[in-house]
Design an enzyme around this catalytic site. Structure first.
Site, PDB file in Angstrom:
ATOM      1  N   THR A 299      -0.692   1.676  10.011  1.00  0.00           N
ATOM      2  CA  THR A 299      -1.618   2.578   9.299  1.00  0.00           C
ATOM      3  C   THR A 299      -3.077   2.354   9.670  1.00  0.00           C
ATOM      4  O   THR A 299      -3.907   3.241   9.445  1.00  0.00           O
ATOM      5  CB  THR A 299      -1.452   2.420   7.773  1.00  0.00           C
ATOM      6  OG1 THR A 299      -1.679   1.059   7.420  1.00  0.00           O
ATOM      7  CG2 THR A 299      -0.077   2.853   7.315  1.00  0.00           C
TER       8      THR A 299
ATOM      9  N   CYS B  61      -3.533   5.813   8.413  1.00  0.00           N
ATOM     10  CA  CYS B  61      -4.082   6.170   7.101  1.00  0.00           C
ATOM     11  C   CYS B  61      -5.273   7.105   7.273  1.00  0.00           C
ATOM     12  O   CYS B  61      -6.135   6.878   8.138  1.00  0.00           O
ATOM     13  CB  CYS B  61      -4.505   4.894   6.372  1.00  0.00           C
ATOM     14  SG  CYS B  61      -5.362   5.165   4.822  1.00  0.00           S
TER      15      CYS B  61
ATOM     16  N   CYS C 290       0.842  -1.191   0.000  1.00  0.00           N
ATOM     17  CA  CYS C 290       0.000   0.000   0.000  1.00  0.00           C
ATOM     18  C   CYS C 290       0.887   1.254   0.000  1.00  0.00           C
ATOM     19  O   CYS C 290       1.847   1.337   0.767  1.00  0.00           O
ATOM     20  CB  CYS C 290      -0.902  -0.004   1.232  1.00  0.00           C
ATOM     21  SG  CYS C 290      -1.839   1.516   1.461  1.00  0.00           S
TER      22      CYS C 290
ATOM     23  N   GLU D 294       1.865  -5.929   8.742  1.00  0.00           N
ATOM     24  CA  GLU D 294       2.388  -4.583   8.477  1.00  0.00           C
ATOM     25  C   GLU D 294       3.425  -4.183   9.518  1.00  0.00           C
ATOM     26  O   GLU D 294       4.469  -3.599   9.183  1.00  0.00           O
ATOM     27  CB  GLU D 294       1.254  -3.561   8.460  1.00  0.00           C
ATOM     28  CG  GLU D 294       1.735  -2.144   8.165  1.00  0.00           C
ATOM     29  CD  GLU D 294       0.666  -1.097   8.320  1.00  0.00           C
ATOM     30  OE1 GLU D 294       1.020   0.050   8.655  1.00  0.00           O
ATOM     31  OE2 GLU D 294      -0.527  -1.421   8.128  1.00  0.00           O
TER      32      GLU D 294
ATOM     33  N   SER E 180      -8.890  -9.330  10.635  1.00  0.00           N
ATOM     34  CA  SER E 180      -8.447  -7.997  10.239  1.00  0.00           C
ATOM     35  C   SER E 180      -8.477  -7.074  11.457  1.00  0.00           C
ATOM     36  O   SER E 180      -9.539  -6.839  12.052  1.00  0.00           O
ATOM     37  CB  SER E 180      -9.354  -7.438   9.134  1.00  0.00           C
ATOM     38  OG  SER E 180      -9.120  -6.068   8.926  1.00  0.00           O
TER      39      SER E 180
END
Length: 585
Positions: A150, A180, A84, A114, A208
């Site tokens: 993020t 983000c 990303c 991440e 998630s």
């Protein structure tokens, strides 16, 4: 943005390489998307699994540590970077400050893909904190750069930042809230939405982190919340007594899944709650699924075809021609939808369920309509019969194999639908032929005059734009199923620009035709020529419709169909208006 980019890269790579594409771990934290991609030859590598060095590797949207990427390149892998862009920005921040001697403190979830990548860029002086209490366990540091995963919780980050400022007040501090902007906005919107509705549905992977965070934000607002991965997990019994339901989704949830959930909620509401409003929407969705709207548009356009080609007709003649047009387009669209039913599951759950539940009866309906079409055509005119028989055979063969296997070496496409971008072109040609030549066939007068060419081109432009607009709406579903439409071929932005150019060019062409022809032979300029100028408002309508529907998720499929197919209704209405005004001169 990052999720869509990674999925698009994966699909494009699969098409370009015509071989299995491996991703380093699940490309995103969404099981349904990963399984969908697996069906397209895009498979994730598990923890200790290695890939064939000759094949390409796609870096997941979360990114990977730089040393791992370097190792893969040294082993001969072709790397497709799906990281990303927002994550790559954090990589740059970490790398810069690590070189300047700062200790990197990452606010994130332990073990998250991440976070592992971020720590890889930080090197040896990297520390992970998940909550403000973790700051106390950090060693004494004189230079600190605080960044975040993020998709981290914004409130928790603020608490961590405040605690670091308090404990390390003499140190050099760089605090970068690298959450983000879309994640931050969605968390805020979820909190606000949960306070306005009676129940919340949070769509996204159970693993998630950012989706779990949204569900927690919703629950802390006191609103009953269901965290689901697919529409099948919704407990509709828990929603029976509520009036409003809010739907939000994690960053890794694709738009097609959100649309399926919203469509399912609408479908269940319509079928379980017997109110006048729900019955109306259910009826409208059924009519839309039967493809009645384009068929009605075709029937109305027949009036314009008669008028523009200056073909005399009475009420009975018009009714016959309109009926033929309706009886052609409705069953042909329905037939092709039924023969490609697997595509509709990504385009709308209500339509997919309707086709699945009533498939034999709908096939029977399509066959009956085609039989009536051919009978009416035969009674009216033998030319009309042959025209409609030919168009019916061609139209119904779109999804069937027409080139046998042994000939594939000469002709690579076994079906019409296999030809890239063929659907929009063939549909537009079919519309043009049928609308242009039904009046001529009934009148027993086949002539190719300038009006014939103009009508053919005008209907071609409108029907081609119609097909491409539906492709824009169905972009994600088409990519999932591997359909090569114009939109998947050259991209959404270019297609929207091309449609705008086509609309502008069509308007200019209509104006120039009348101006040039009037200059050459003003006396020969007939009423059926001038009527064309009354069609220009349709182009203005389509231009603004295209502009206002960049995001179609909030527009019901039936309303979308009505709005798009309204252009053909306008063709007939504006032609009637123009003819009436001109006759009053």
């Amino acid at each position: 943005m990052g999720v869509k980019r990674a999925v698009d890269l994966a699909l494009d790579s699969a098409v370009a390489h015509q071989s299995t594409i491996h991703t380093i771990g699940p490309i995103i934290h969404n099981k349904q998307t990963v399984e969908m991609l697996r069906g397209r030859g895009i498979a994730p590598l598990e923890h200790n699994e290695t890939a064939d060095s000759s094949g390409p590797l796609l870096i997941r949207t979360h990114g990977i540590p730089p040393e791992k990427e370097d190792s893969l390149r040294r082993h001969g892998h072709e790397i497709v970077d799906g990281t990303c862009p927002k994550v790559k920005t954090v990589h740059k921040v970490i790398r810069k400050h690590a070189r300047d001697g700062y200790a990197i403190v990452v606010a994130g979830d332990e073990g998250h893909a991440e976070v592992l990548g971020l720590q890889g860029y930080a090197g040896t002086k990297s520390y992970l904190v998940n909550r403000a209490e973790d700051v106390a366990a950090l060693p004494e540091l004189d230079k600190i750069c605080l960044v975040s995963q993020t998709t981290f919780d914004r409130a928790t980050f603020d608490e961590i930042a405040q605690e670091i400022k308090f404990r390390f007040s003499p140190a050099q501090l760089v605090i970068r809230k690298t959450i983000c902007a879309a994640t931050n906005k969605r968390q805020t919107e979820t909190h606000e939405l949960a306070r306005r509705v009676d129940a919340m549905i949070v769509v996204g992977g159970k693993h998630s982190a950012n989706t779990q965070r949204l569900a927690e934000i919703s629950r802390t607002s006191g609103t009953p919340t269901q965290h689901i991965e697919t529409e099948k997990e919704i407990s509709f019994d828990d929603l029976q007594q509520v009036e409003t339901v809010g739907v939000t989704a994690g960053a890794s949830t694709p738009n097609w899944m959100i649309k399926r959930v919203v469509d399912y909620l609408q479908f269940m509401t319509q079928t379980r709650r017997r109110t006048a409003s729900n019955l109306f929407w259910h009826l409208l969705d059924t009519i839309s699924s039967l493809n009645v709207f384009p068929a009605v548009g075709a029937a109305v356009s027949i009036y314009a075809s008669f008028m523009m080609q200056n073909i005399a007709f009475g009420v009975g003649t018009f009714f016959t021609a309109a009926s033929v047009a309706f009886l052609y387009f409705m069953p042909i669209y329905l037939w092709n939808s039924l023969t490609s039913i697997e595509i509709t599951q990504h385009l709308g759950i209500s339509r997919y369920r309707f086709y699945s539940n009533y498939r034999p009866y709908l096939f029977a309906l399509a066959i009956i309509c085609i039989a009536v079409l051919l009978a009416v055509s035969a009674v009216s005119s033998i030319r009309l019969f042959y025209l409609m028989l030919t168009m019916t055979v061609i139209g119904s063969l779109y999804h069937f194999t027409i080139v046998p296997g042994p000939l594939r070496t000469l002709i690579p496409y076994g079906k019409f639908k296999d030809i890239p971008t063929s659907r929009d072109l063939l549909v537009a040609i079919a519309w043009s032929i049928v609308i242009t030549f039904i009046p001529q066939s009934i009148a027993q007068n086949w002539q190719i005059q300038r009006q014939t060419i103009l009508v053919f081109l005008w209907i071609f432009v409108l029907s081609y734009i119609r097909s491409v607009i539906f492709d824009l709406r169905d972009l994600e579903g088409d990519r999932i199923m591997g359909r090569e439409t114009l939109v998947t071929f050259i991209g959404e932005t270019r297609v929207r620009r091309a449609i705008q150019i086509m609309i502008f060019a069509a308007g200019v062409a209509l104006g120039l035709y009348l101006c040039i022809y009037a200059a050459i032979d003003f006396e020969g300029l007939m009423q059926h020529d001038i009527i064309f100028i009354f069609q220009i408002p349709i182009l203005i309508y389509m231009r603004y419709f295209l502009k206002l529907t960049k995001d179609t998720r909030s527009l019901r499929p039936a309303l979308f169909s009505i709005a798009v197919d309204a252009q053909f209704g306008f063709v007939g209405i504006l032609t009637f208006l123009g003819a009436t005004l001109l006759s009053m001169r």
